[in-house]
Design a protein around this motif. Sequence first.
Motif, PDB file in Angstrom:
ATOM      1  N   TYR A 139      12.163  28.305  -9.800  1.00 34.00           N
ATOM      2  CA  TYR A 139      12.921  27.088 -10.097  1.00 34.00           C
ATOM      3  C   TYR A 139      12.677  26.026  -9.034  1.00 34.00           C
ATOM      4  O   TYR A 139      12.802  24.827  -9.302  1.00 34.00           O
ATOM      5  N   TRP A 140      12.360  26.453  -7.810  1.00 35.00           N
ATOM      6  CA  TRP A 140      11.952  25.522  -6.756  1.00 35.00           C
ATOM      7  C   TRP A 140      10.571  25.928  -6.269  1.00 35.00           C
ATOM      8  O   TRP A 140      10.204  27.106  -6.291  1.00 35.00           O
ATOM      9  N   LEU A 141       9.800  24.958  -5.813  1.00 39.00           N
ATOM     10  CA  LEU A 141       8.484  25.257  -5.267  1.00 39.00           C
ATOM     11  C   LEU A 141       8.612  25.867  -3.874  1.00 39.00           C
ATOM     12  O   LEU A 141       9.560  25.567  -3.143  1.00 39.00           O
ATOM     13  N   PRO A 142       7.640  26.679  -3.486  1.00 43.25           N
ATOM     14  CA  PRO A 142       7.601  27.129  -2.098  1.00 43.25           C
ATOM     15  C   PRO A 142       7.092  26.005  -1.196  1.00 43.25           C
ATOM     16  O   PRO A 142       6.214  25.228  -1.593  1.00 43.25           O
ATOM     17  N   ILE A 143       7.637  25.916  -0.005  1.00 43.17           N
ATOM     18  CA  ILE A 143       7.079  24.992   0.976  1.00 43.17           C
ATOM     19  C   ILE A 143       5.753  25.584   1.448  1.00 43.17           C
ATOM     20  O   ILE A 143       5.683  26.769   1.774  1.00 43.17           O
ATOM     21  N   PRO A 144       4.681  24.801   1.444  1.00 38.37           N
ATOM     22  CA  PRO A 144       3.376  25.365   1.836  1.00 38.37           C
ATOM     23  C   PRO A 144       3.437  26.054   3.194  1.00 38.37           C
ATOM     24  O   PRO A 144       4.103  25.577   4.121  1.00 38.37           O
ATOM     25  N   ARG A 145       2.754  27.176   3.311  1.00 40.83           N
ATOM     26  CA  ARG A 145       2.796  27.981   4.530  1.00 40.83           C
ATOM     27  C   ARG A 145       2.408  27.176   5.766  1.00 40.83           C
ATOM     28  O   ARG A 145       2.994  27.337   6.841  1.00 40.83           O
ATOM     29  N   GLU A 146       1.436  26.284   5.638  1.00 37.63           N
ATOM     30  CA  GLU A 146       1.001  25.515   6.804  1.00 37.63           C
ATOM     31  C   GLU A 146       2.114  24.604   7.329  1.00 37.63           C
ATOM     32  O   GLU A 146       2.158  24.301   8.532  1.00 37.63           O
ATOM     33  N   GLU A 147       3.010  24.170   6.442  1.00 41.38           N
ATOM     34  CA  GLU A 147       4.138  23.347   6.895  1.00 41.38           C
ATOM     35  C   GLU A 147       5.127  24.191   7.709  1.00 41.38           C
ATOM     36  O   GLU A 147       5.685  23.724   8.702  1.00 41.38           O
ATOM     37  N   ILE A 148       5.346  25.418   7.272  1.00 35.01           N
ATOM     38  CA  ILE A 148       6.227  26.326   8.021  1.00 35.01           C
ATOM     39  C   ILE A 148       5.613  26.622   9.388  1.00 35.01           C
ATOM     40  O   ILE A 148       6.292  26.588  10.421  1.00 35.01           O
ATOM     41  N   ASN A 186       0.804  -1.216   0.000  1.00 27.48           N
ATOM     42  CA  ASN A 186       0.000   0.000   0.000  1.00 27.48           C
ATOM     43  C   ASN A 186       0.838   1.268   0.000  1.00 27.48           C
ATOM     44  O   ASN A 186       0.351   2.348  -0.317  1.00 27.48           O
ATOM     45  N   ARG A 187       2.097   1.167   0.354  1.00 32.20           N
ATOM     46  CA  ARG A 187       2.952   2.352   0.377  1.00 32.20           C
ATOM     47  C   ARG A 187       3.287   2.843  -1.028  1.00 32.20           C
ATOM     48  O   ARG A 187       3.824   3.938  -1.187  1.00 32.20           O
ATOM     49  N   TYR A 188       2.985   2.047  -2.055  1.00 33.99           N
ATOM     50  CA  TYR A 188       3.107   2.550  -3.420  1.00 33.99           C
ATOM     51  C   TYR A 188       2.037   3.606  -3.707  1.00 33.99           C
ATOM     52  O   TYR A 188       2.111   4.300  -4.717  1.00 33.99           O
ATOM     53  N   LEU A 189       1.052   3.691  -2.843  1.00 42.20           N
ATOM     54  CA  LEU A 189      -0.031   4.645  -3.001  1.00 42.20           C
ATOM     55  C   LEU A 189       0.106   5.745  -1.967  1.00 42.20           C
ATOM     56  O   LEU A 189       0.838   5.621  -0.998  1.00 42.20           O
ATOM     57  N   GLY A 190      -0.627   6.826  -2.183  1.00 44.60           N
ATOM     58  CA  GLY A 190      -0.602   7.942  -1.258  1.00 44.60           C
ATOM     59  C   GLY A 190      -1.988   8.259  -0.753  1.00 44.60           C
ATOM     60  O   GLY A 190      -2.877   7.395  -0.724  1.00 44.60           O
ATOM     61  N   VAL A 191      -2.198   9.498  -0.370  1.00 35.78           N
ATOM     62  CA  VAL A 191      -3.505   9.937   0.132  1.00 35.78           C
ATOM     63  C   VAL A 191      -3.912  11.199  -0.608  1.00 35.78           C
ATOM     64  O   VAL A 191      -3.078  11.940  -1.117  1.00 35.78           O
ATOM     65  N   ARG A 192      -5.208  11.431  -0.679  1.00 33.66           N
ATOM     66  CA  ARG A 192      -5.710  12.663  -1.277  1.00 33.66           C
ATOM     67  C   ARG A 192      -5.526  13.809  -0.290  1.00 33.66           C
ATOM     68  O   ARG A 192      -6.031  13.750   0.823  1.00 33.66           O
ATOM     69  N   LEU A 193      -4.835  14.842  -0.718  1.00 33.27           N
ATOM     70  CA  LEU A 193      -4.615  15.995   0.135  1.00 33.27           C
ATOM     71  C   LEU A 193      -5.212  17.275  -0.436  1.00 33.27           C
ATOM     72  O   LEU A 193      -5.418  18.236   0.295  1.00 33.27           O
ATOM     73  N   ILE A 194      -5.446  17.302  -1.746  1.00 34.82           N
ATOM     74  CA  ILE A 194      -6.060  18.482  -2.356  1.00 34.82           C
ATOM     75  C   ILE A 194      -7.168  18.035  -3.302  1.00 34.82           C
ATOM     76  O   ILE A 194      -7.271  16.851  -3.646  1.00 34.82           O
ATOM     77  N   ASP A 195      -7.979  18.976  -3.712  1.00 33.53           N
ATOM     78  CA  ASP A 195      -9.138  18.691  -4.544  1.00 33.53           C
ATOM     79  C   ASP A 195      -8.747  18.042  -5.865  1.00 33.53           C
ATOM     80  O   ASP A 195      -7.730  18.376  -6.472  1.00 33.53           O
ATOM     81  N   LYS A 196      -9.562  17.066  -6.284  1.00 27.48           N
ATOM     82  CA  LYS A 196      -9.452  16.397  -7.576  1.00 27.48           C
ATOM     83  C   LYS A 196      -8.203  15.542  -7.712  1.00 27.48           C
ATOM     84  O   LYS A 196      -7.770  15.243  -8.826  1.00 27.48           O
ATOM     85  N   GLY A 233       3.619  17.341   1.881  1.00 29.51           N
ATOM     86  CA  GLY A 233       2.886  16.589   2.890  1.00 29.51           C
ATOM     87  C   GLY A 233       2.760  15.116   2.572  1.00 29.51           C
ATOM     88  O   GLY A 233       2.957  14.257   3.434  1.00 29.51           O
ATOM     89  N   ARG A 234       2.420  14.783   1.329  1.00 29.79           N
ATOM     90  CA  ARG A 234       2.237  13.376   0.979  1.00 29.79           C
ATOM     91  C   ARG A 234       3.557  12.619   1.029  1.00 29.79           C
ATOM     92  O   ARG A 234       3.616  11.463   1.448  1.00 29.79           O
ATOM     93  N   SER A 235       4.644  13.267   0.596  1.00 26.32           N
ATOM     94  CA  SER A 235       5.942  12.598   0.591  1.00 26.32           C
ATOM     95  C   SER A 235       6.408  12.285   2.005  1.00 26.32           C
ATOM     96  O   SER A 235       6.854  11.165   2.290  1.00 26.32           O
ATOM     97  N   TYR A 236       6.306  13.261   2.900  1.00 27.09           N
ATOM     98  CA  TYR A 236       6.780  13.013   4.258  1.00 27.09           C
ATOM     99  C   TYR A 236       5.864  12.056   5.021  1.00 27.09           C
ATOM    100  O   TYR A 236       6.326  11.283   5.861  1.00 27.09           O
ATOM    101  N   ARG A 237       4.586  12.092   4.707  1.00 25.42           N
ATOM    102  CA  ARG A 237       3.702  11.103   5.311  1.00 25.42           C
ATOM    103  C   ARG A 237       4.124   9.700   4.878  1.00 25.42           C
ATOM    104  O   ARG A 237       4.204   8.778   5.697  1.00 25.42           O
TER     105      ARG A 237
END
Length: 568
Positions: free
Chosen positions: A546-555, A57-67, A121-125
């Motif tokens: 060139y790099w994504l921002p870390i989501p504010r909620e993670e900070i 099951n670890r090959y799969l993740g979880v839904r964290l955002i819409d769609k 979030g999904r990667s660290y989970r």
Amino acid sequence: MKRNINRELSSLKVGIVLLATILIGCEKDFLEVNPTDRVSEVAIVQDSTLFEAYVINRYLGVRLIDKEGDGSVPGFGRGFEYAMMGTLTDEAVYNNDDNTWLIQQGQLSPENTGILGSFWGRSYRSIREVNYALQQIGEVEMSDSGKARLTAELKFIRAFRYHDLIRNYGEVVLMGDRVSELGDDFTDPELFEKSSIQESIEYVIGELNEAAEGLPLQNSGTWEEGRATQGAALALKSRLLLYAASPLYNNDNSDPQKWQRAADAAQDVMELGIYSLYQNGYAELFLTEGSNSEIIFARYYNINERHTALEIANGPNGYGGWGGQAPLQNLVDDYQMADGSDFDWDNPEEANSPYENRDPRFYASILYNGAEYRGREVETFTPGGLDSQDGPDNWNTSRTGYYLRKFINEDLPIQNPWEVAGTQNWIYFRYAEILLNYAEAQNEASGPDDSVYEAVNQIRSRNSVDMPPLPSGLSQQEMREAIRQERRIELAFEEHRFYDVRRWKIAMETENEPAYGINVRKSEDGSLTYQRRIALEGRSFQEQHYWLPIPREEIQSSDGQLEQNPGY
């Protein structure tokens, strides 16, 4: 009966096991009530079948955002979502936005990450879930060989998640084998301290080397399709080392030793001797049920585990489709002529018939005005075209004048597809990528030798493509451009372009080009004229992107200890 990972998950009731992930690390309820809708962590460790299901099951993740994961939960990357990664590049725009335009228009911010907001979030989970399994595997009653296989799979999955983090965020936090619990001291600065890109890459490469040693060369049958193999681990190593040698990861400085290391990694996959280019049609490569000779690692779907119904999500409005990924004229113009020359709007013959005599991969990837499709020709012309703004359901008309054909199965319905469509495989690694990885790295390390030509020309000469070989005598720079062109065409819409233009440090050029579409006007005498137009206003890219921002909620959840990426 044929089975694969998704069937295995269904048959083992791993929806319950997935819920157990939520339980792990949570404090017990004071009532000591045993829930009936989930499996306890004790049961997972004591039952080898449940534990193996947990690992799979670890090959799969979880839904964290819409769609995300319409029909089935997400895997790695985005895959077959409504809006794919290509809609954030100069490949396509997403017809109905779905939080993609803000990225195309340079409005990405920690507070608004669009469809890219779930990688962190999904990667660290997933990394935590893997670490839990590695911590517990010694307690499971299972053969040593079984434990070795599962340990190698877990290391591969963790490496893939870190690869997703690194290529999106650059410097990331390396968790090691740590399994954080609710009662832990989250003021510990080590929990949020980033490692350098080089340190992170070396950690992941070490994990992949260990994984490759413990993984089988091939899965033992169709029931194991979708699980990692030695080739999958080596393919991921090849991709990551190619990134590591690229300008973005090296402050624009070229290091021949890094390029040679990347070339060697790609050659390791080639020398396994079990992969080859699929020869039964470029379009069919993405539609074959189960594995084929080119697929190294993929997500396998079936009627019980389906993804987004591609046919209606991307089909022309005149057929009842929603337009979805609308290919840009920027990409269309980059498909060569069948003789290997560049398409040229200044050539009257080509400008008057822009869709004739093009690279065959164009016809397999993009629907254009006049393309034969499902019993009639596509009509994007105006006035009166069935697939234009003058056609039915015109709110779904393509913003660019083109529709996606790659990945689309014409045997599946556009209208009412809900119980039958969404079964195509999503390929994470295929042999053509490895050949292109090798060609690029070897060219950068040693110049355009015979092996570089051979790798690229294999792809160009495959059955159903039959493009002429690259001209001899190319300089290193000319070969560099030829390889980049080949990646653009061969790997279109497969989640490569977003990362390629960034690692090459050319995104300030490619992503600041206007998003072009085409107007096709039909005169009373039936003649057609073509005029390029802007499909999406305000396309913009800045250095910090060139790099994504870390989501504010993670900070915020780190109490400000996690350092934001520069520029945000």
